[in-house]
Design a protein around this motif. Structure first.
Motif, PDB file in Angstrom:
ATOM      1  N   ARG A 134      49.877 -33.930  17.971  1.00  0.00           N
ATOM      2  CA  ARG A 134      48.870 -33.662  18.988  1.00  0.00           C
ATOM      3  C   ARG A 134      48.832 -32.152  19.174  1.00  0.00           C
ATOM      4  NH1 ARG A 134      49.534 -34.860  25.325  1.00  0.00           N
ATOM      5  NH2 ARG A 134      50.360 -32.771  25.291  1.00  0.00           N
ATOM      6  N   GLU A 135      47.678 -31.554  18.918  1.00  0.00           N
ATOM      7  CA  GLU A 135      47.564 -30.107  19.060  1.00  0.00           C
ATOM      8  C   GLU A 135      46.570 -29.784  20.170  1.00  0.00           C
ATOM      9  OE1 GLU A 135      47.882 -27.752  15.202  1.00  0.00           O
ATOM     10  OE2 GLU A 135      47.053 -29.666  14.543  1.00  0.00           O
ATOM     11  N   THR A 136      46.887 -28.735  20.918  1.00  0.00           N
ATOM     12  CA  THR A 136      46.001 -28.344  22.018  1.00  0.00           C
ATOM     13  C   THR A 136      45.048 -27.254  21.558  1.00  0.00           C
ATOM     14  OG1 THR A 136      47.812 -28.801  23.521  1.00  0.00           O
ATOM     15  CG2 THR A 136      46.001 -27.496  24.408  1.00  0.00           C
ATOM     16  N   VAL A 137      43.782 -27.417  21.899  1.00  0.00           N
ATOM     17  CA  VAL A 137      42.801 -26.358  21.603  1.00  0.00           C
ATOM     18  C   VAL A 137      42.304 -25.841  22.953  1.00  0.00           C
ATOM     19  CG1 VAL A 137      40.636 -25.783  20.453  1.00  0.00           C
ATOM     20  CG2 VAL A 137      42.138 -27.524  19.470  1.00  0.00           C
ATOM     21  N   ARG A 143      36.838 -23.687  16.939  1.00  0.00           N
ATOM     22  CA  ARG A 143      38.310 -23.859  16.917  1.00  0.00           C
ATOM     23  C   ARG A 143      38.671 -25.337  16.884  1.00  0.00           C
ATOM     24  NH1 ARG A 143      41.906 -19.687  18.646  1.00  0.00           N
ATOM     25  NH2 ARG A 143      40.898 -17.838  17.848  1.00  0.00           N
ATOM     26  N   LEU A 144      37.977 -26.089  17.736  1.00  0.00           N
ATOM     27  CA  LEU A 144      38.259 -27.529  17.798  1.00  0.00           C
ATOM     28  C   LEU A 144      37.866 -28.187  16.469  1.00  0.00           C
ATOM     29  CD1 LEU A 144      39.086 -30.103  19.259  1.00  0.00           C
ATOM     30  CD2 LEU A 144      36.919 -30.110  20.455  1.00  0.00           C
ATOM     31  N   ALA A 145      36.715 -27.781  15.944  1.00  0.00           N
ATOM     32  CA  ALA A 145      36.256 -28.357  14.671  1.00  0.00           C
ATOM     33  C   ALA A 145      37.269 -28.076  13.547  1.00  0.00           C
ATOM     34  CB  ALA A 145      34.884 -27.792  14.320  1.00  0.00           C
ATOM     35  N   LYS A 146      37.823 -26.868  13.547  1.00  0.00           N
ATOM     36  CA  LYS A 146      38.819 -26.511  12.506  1.00  0.00           C
ATOM     37  C   LYS A 146      40.032 -27.432  12.573  1.00  0.00           C
ATOM     38  CE  LYS A 146      38.198 -21.637  11.399  1.00  0.00           C
ATOM     39  NZ  LYS A 146      36.806 -21.544  11.850  1.00  0.00           N
ATOM     40  N   LYS A 147      40.523 -27.654  13.777  1.00  0.00           N
ATOM     41  CA  LYS A 147      41.699 -28.532  13.929  1.00  0.00           C
ATOM     42  C   LYS A 147      41.355 -29.961  13.520  1.00  0.00           C
ATOM     43  CE  LYS A 147      45.124 -26.274  16.342  1.00  0.00           C
ATOM     44  NZ  LYS A 147      45.440 -25.213  15.414  1.00  0.00           N
ATOM     45  N   MET A 148      40.150 -30.398  13.854  1.00  0.00           N
ATOM     46  CA  MET A 148      39.763 -31.782  13.531  1.00  0.00           C
ATOM     47  C   MET A 148      39.687 -31.982  12.024  1.00  0.00           C
ATOM     48  SD  MET A 148      39.088 -33.773  16.248  1.00  0.00           S
ATOM     49  CE  MET A 148      37.654 -34.816  16.053  1.00  0.00           C
ATOM     50  N   VAL A 185      28.725 -29.784  14.469  1.00  0.00           N
ATOM     51  CA  VAL A 185      29.796 -28.767  14.542  1.00  0.00           C
ATOM     52  C   VAL A 185      30.967 -29.125  13.621  1.00  0.00           C
ATOM     53  CG1 VAL A 185      31.392 -27.579  16.106  1.00  0.00           C
ATOM     54  CG2 VAL A 185      29.213 -28.369  16.959  1.00  0.00           C
ATOM     55  N   MET A 186      31.377 -30.401  13.666  1.00  0.00           N
ATOM     56  CA  MET A 186      32.508 -30.828  12.822  1.00  0.00           C
ATOM     57  C   MET A 186      32.050 -30.946  11.360  1.00  0.00           C
ATOM     58  SD  MET A 186      34.865 -31.625  15.183  1.00  0.00           S
ATOM     59  CE  MET A 186      34.817 -31.785  16.962  1.00  0.00           C
ATOM     60  N   THR A 187      30.803 -31.385  11.195  1.00  0.00           N
ATOM     61  CA  THR A 187      30.283 -31.561   9.826  1.00  0.00           C
ATOM     62  C   THR A 187      30.346 -30.219   9.073  1.00  0.00           C
ATOM     63  OG1 THR A 187      28.650 -32.952  10.941  1.00  0.00           O
ATOM     64  CG2 THR A 187      28.411 -32.703   8.558  1.00  0.00           C
ATOM     65  N   GLU A 188      29.964 -29.158   9.780  1.00  0.00           N
ATOM     66  CA  GLU A 188      29.986 -27.810   9.191  1.00  0.00           C
ATOM     67  C   GLU A 188      31.360 -27.503   8.603  1.00  0.00           C
ATOM     68  OE1 GLU A 188      27.651 -25.573  12.373  1.00  0.00           O
ATOM     69  OE2 GLU A 188      29.013 -24.042  11.599  1.00  0.00           O
ATOM     70  N   GLU A 189      32.393 -27.852   9.363  1.00  0.00           N
ATOM     71  CA  GLU A 189      33.767 -27.585   8.947  1.00  0.00           C
ATOM     72  C   GLU A 189      34.167 -28.495   7.781  1.00  0.00           C
ATOM     73  OE1 GLU A 189      35.104 -24.958  10.406  1.00  0.00           O
ATOM     74  OE2 GLU A 189      36.910 -25.175   9.187  1.00  0.00           O
ATOM     75  N   ILE A 190      33.714 -29.742   7.824  1.00  0.00           N
ATOM     76  CA  ILE A 190      34.021 -30.678   6.728  1.00  0.00           C
ATOM     77  C   ILE A 190      33.369 -30.171   5.443  1.00  0.00           C
ATOM     78  CG2 ILE A 190      33.623 -33.045   5.865  1.00  0.00           C
ATOM     79  CD1 ILE A 190      33.708 -33.950   8.849  1.00  0.00           C
ATOM     80  N   VAL A 191      32.118 -29.729   5.559  1.00  0.00           N
ATOM     81  CA  VAL A 191      31.386 -29.228   4.385  1.00  0.00           C
ATOM     82  C   VAL A 191      32.133 -28.041   3.746  1.00  0.00           C
ATOM     83  CG1 VAL A 191      29.269 -27.987   3.728  1.00  0.00           C
ATOM     84  CG2 VAL A 191      29.112 -30.130   5.020  1.00  0.00           C
ATOM     85  N   LYS A 192      32.682 -27.166   4.586  1.00  0.00           N
ATOM     86  CA  LYS A 192      33.426 -25.994   4.081  1.00  0.00           C
ATOM     87  C   LYS A 192      34.577 -26.376   3.168  1.00  0.00           C
ATOM     88  CE  LYS A 192      33.146 -22.814   7.845  1.00  0.00           C
ATOM     89  NZ  LYS A 192      33.861 -22.454   9.066  1.00  0.00           N
ATOM     90  N   HIS A 193      35.220 -27.517   3.471  1.00  0.00           N
ATOM     91  CA  HIS A 193      36.437 -27.877   2.736  1.00  0.00           C
ATOM     92  C   HIS A 193      36.233 -29.007   1.745  1.00  0.00           C
ATOM     93  CE1 HIS A 193      38.565 -25.121   5.242  1.00  0.00           C
ATOM     94  NE2 HIS A 193      38.067 -25.707   6.304  1.00  0.00           N
TER      95      HIS A 193
END
Ligand code: SAM
Length: 213
Positions: free
Chosen positions: A195-198, A31-36, A61-69
Motif C-alpha cells: 500500500r503506497e501513499t500518494v 503521480r497517482l497514475a504512475k503508482k497505479m 489519466v491512467m490510460t496515458e501512463e499505461i500507454v507509456k509502458h
C-alpha cells in the motif's frame, strides 16, 4: 495544455451530474497514475505481449501512463460508464493512441466480461465507497476471474475517507460502508503486496497493489 484543461472541466461537469458513479472531486494526478501503473515496470517489464484491463478510465489519466509502458503488441481494454468520458476517450484513442491496440467498452464493469483471454494486469479506479456492497463484491470477484494466475491488480482509495465516515457516523450508510470495508480487507488479506501513499493528489490516496494467485 488546452486539451488537458478541457478534460479537467469535463471531469468537473461529470462530477456535478453523476457524483455517485464518478466518486471523485478531481481527476487523478499523474503521480497517482504512475503508482497505479507501476506493476508494468516492476513486475511485467518483459517483452511478451500483455493484456491490460483498465476499469473506470475517466478522461484517460491512467490510460496515458499505461500507454507509456506498453507497445502495439499489447492489448488494452478500457471500461467506462459515462458517455461523455467515453467520447473523450474515443477521441484520444483515434488521435493520440492510434498506433495502439485499445478497445473501449462503454458499459458497467463487469458486464461483457465473458469467456475471454485472461488479463495480466488490471487497473481499477472504481469509487467503491459509493457502490452497494454486492456490486463491490461482484467487481472484486470479477478481477479474480479475469486475471491470470500471477496477474496484478492495482486500485486506489482516498486516505481515511471510509474509516472516517464509519467512525464519525456522518453517513447514514454506515452499515454498507462497514461491509465494504470488511469485503476489501478480506480480499486483500491473501493477495496484497503493498500500500503506497500518494500525497500529491486531490485528495491524497492509497494505491493498493495485489497479486492474484
Ligand atoms: C474516481 S473516477 C476515476 C477516473 C480516472 N480513472 C481518474 O483516475 O481520474 C471513477 C470512474 O469510474 C467510472 N465508473 C463508475 N462506475 C463504473 C462501472 N461500473 N464500470 C465502468 N466505469 C465506471 C466513472 O464514470 C468514472 O470515470
Amino acid at each position: 495544455m488546452k486539451k488537458r484543461l478541457l478534460r479537467v472541466s469535463s471531469f468537473l461537469r461529470e462530477v456535478q451530474l453523476n457524483w455517485k458513479t464518478t466518486g471523485a472531486i478531481f481527476p487523478s494526478s499523474s503521480r497517482l497514475a504512475k503508482k497505479m501503473a507501476k506493476p508494468l515496470t516492476e513486475f511485467l517489464s518483459d517483452r511478451k505481449p500483455k493484456r491490460i484491463l483498465e476499469v473506470g478510465a475517466g478522461t484517460g489519466v491512467m490510460t496515458e501512463e499505461i500507454v507509456k509502458h506498453t507497445d502495439k503488441n499489447d492489448t488494452i481494454v478500457l471500461y467506462e460508464l459515462s458517455d461523455s468520458f467515453a467520447n473523450l476517450l474515443r477521441d484520444r484513442i483515434e488521435n493520440e493512441w492510434s498506433d495502439r491496440n485499445i478497445e473501449l467498452r462503454v458499459q458497467p464493469f463487469p458486464k461483457g466480461l465473458n469467456k475471454e483471454k485472461k488479463f495480466d494486469f488490471a487497473v481499477c479506479s472504481l469509487p467503491f465507497n459509493n457502490f452497494p456492497y454486492n456490486i463491490v463484491k461482484e467487481c472484486l470477484e470479477a478481477f479474480e476471474d479475469v486475471l491470470r494466475d500471477g496477474g496484478y491488480l492495482t486500485f486506489f482509495e482516498y486516505c481515511y475517507i471510509r474509516r472516517a465516515k464509519i467512525n464519525l457516523r456522518i453517513n447514514k450508510d454506515c452499515m454498507r460502508l462497514r461491509r465494504i470495508e470488511s469485503q476489501i480487507q478480506s480480499y486483500m488479506k491473501t493477495r496484497k503486496i503493498s500500500r503506497e501513499t500518494v500525497a500529491l493528489n486531490i485528495p491524497p490516496a492509497w494505491v493498493h497493489t495485489l497479486r492474484i494467485e
